[in-house]
Design an enzyme around this catalytic site. Structure first.
Site, mmCIF file in Angstrom:
data_model
loop_
_atom_site.group_PDB
_atom_site.id
_atom_site.type_symbol
_atom_site.label_atom_id
_atom_site.label_comp_id
_atom_site.label_asym_id
_atom_site.label_seq_id
_atom_site.Cartn_x
_atom_site.Cartn_y
_atom_site.Cartn_z
ATOM 1 N N GLU A 219 49.665 35.042 5.628
ATOM 2 C CA GLU A 219 48.871 34.618 4.479
ATOM 3 C C GLU A 219 49.770 34.722 3.258
ATOM 4 O O GLU A 219 50.372 35.767 3.011
ATOM 5 C CB GLU A 219 47.654 35.530 4.283
ATOM 6 C CG GLU A 219 46.555 35.325 5.297
ATOM 7 C CD GLU A 219 45.406 36.308 5.115
ATOM 8 O OE1 GLU A 219 45.396 37.049 4.108
ATOM 9 O OE2 GLU A 219 44.514 36.339 5.976
ATOM 10 N N TYR B 164 37.599 35.579 8.565
ATOM 11 C CA TYR B 164 38.229 36.756 7.967
ATOM 12 C C TYR B 164 37.108 37.731 7.626
ATOM 13 O O TYR B 164 36.318 37.485 6.719
ATOM 14 C CB TYR B 164 38.987 36.326 6.707
ATOM 15 C CG TYR B 164 39.827 37.392 6.046
ATOM 16 C CD1 TYR B 164 39.369 38.701 5.873
ATOM 17 C CD2 TYR B 164 41.103 37.095 5.565
ATOM 18 C CE1 TYR B 164 40.144 39.667 5.266
ATOM 19 C CE2 TYR B 164 41.886 38.047 4.932
ATOM 20 C CZ TYR B 164 41.396 39.322 4.780
ATOM 21 O OH TYR B 164 42.166 40.278 4.157
ATOM 22 N N ASP C 22 40.751 40.962 -5.912
ATOM 23 C CA ASP C 22 41.922 41.746 -5.524
ATOM 24 C C ASP C 22 42.003 43.069 -6.258
ATOM 25 O O ASP C 22 41.630 43.174 -7.426
ATOM 26 C CB ASP C 22 43.198 40.938 -5.788
ATOM 27 C CG ASP C 22 43.280 39.731 -4.870
ATOM 28 O OD1 ASP C 22 43.179 39.944 -3.657
ATOM 29 O OD2 ASP C 22 43.436 38.610 -5.364
#
Length: 281
Positions: free
Chosen positions: A56, A182, A67
């Site tokens: 990734e 994911y 994040d």
């Protein structure tokens, strides 16, 4: 090509090979352009040899809301060094001149893609050798924006499922997902808490009751021991913040790469790969 889409991509080919080998995979995340273009390309090229099964590549963005501090800082380092989406796509093109089999997924936010131009982006990414996209701020309700055009362009659109994605919501999330799912193992931002392997295994089993796609698990996996524990209950484990932290720790006082940056990343990937590969099915 959509909606049946039995298309073979590098991602589906790699997961089929992992199944054949009877082991989980290791997915590694690094930020494109961190700490500079040259070092970042060297890291990208070194990942498969160190044991990464899928890569990734993070697209740096000024406002990366999902994040944690490590990946946010990496994005800012990359942007400061002049990294752009065009340069990120070019990195993949250069990588592909030497590696034609390792899947590469671009991961990021919709804004840089929107500014670049969706059609232009999809064409350029596909030609460069990108295999899939993870765009964390586009929910299924906005599939027309990027997801469906990406699938039609032959790119896997990989969706995130979280501990709060219940059985009612899951089919909506999975409907146009391709490549793999994911699973975000913890609620919150990347690189924060530590996931519980038993809870993760149960969640993966629940997702698999809704889909035939492989499930990769990430967020909060830092050490080889954690990677092994999580991989035991999943098709693959994703490690990102820990690798990005290696980059940060090996920089000099000015924030430049040192002789330890590339070997440091390679060493951790090798340890993670060894741990994950010790699980046999």
């Amino acid at each position: 090509m959509h909606p049946g889409r039995p298309m073979t991509t590098r991602i589906s080919t790699r997961f089929a090979a992992l199944k054949e080998e009877g082991r989980p995979g290791l997915v590694t995340f690094v930020t494109a352009g961190d700490p500079d273009g040259e070092t970042s390309l060297a890291i990208l090229k070194a990942l498969p040899g160190a044991g990464a099964d899928v890569i990734e590549l993070g697209i740096p963005f000024t406002d990366p809301m999902a994040d944690g501090p490590a990946i946010q800082a990496a994005g800012l380092r990359a942007l400061k060094g002049g990294q752009t989406l065009a340069k990120t796509i070019e990195m993949v093109r250069v990588f592909r001149t030497e590696d034609t089999t390792t899947p590469v997924v671009l991961m990021g936010y919709f804004n840089p893609i929107y500014i670049y131009g969706v059609d232009r982006f999809l064409t350029d990414a596909k030609v460069a050798g990108v295999d899939g996209l993870i765009v964390v701020d586009l929910p299924p309700e906005e599939d027309d924006e990027l997801c469906l055009p990406a699938l039609n362009a032959g790119l896997d659109f990989i969706r995130l499922a979280t501990p709060t994605t219940d059985d009612k919501r899951l089919p909506t999330v999975l409907e146009h997902t391709a490549g793999f799912v994911y699973y975000v193992s913890i609620t919150g931002i990347t690189g924060s808490a530590t996931p519980d392997a038993d809870l993760v295994a149960a969640a993966v089993a629940r997702i698999k009751s809704h889909t035939d796609l492989p499930v990769a698990v990430g967020f909060g996996v830092r050490t080889p021991e954690q990677a092994k524990a999580i991989a035991a209950g999943a098709d693959a484990v994703v490690v990102g913040s820990a690798l990005v932290e290696v980059v940060r720790r090996t920089l000099d006082a000015e924030g430049n790469a040192t002789a330890n940056t590339l070997p440091g990343v390679e060493a951790l990937v090798s340890e993670l790969a060894e741990a994950v590969r010790s699980i046999k099915r």
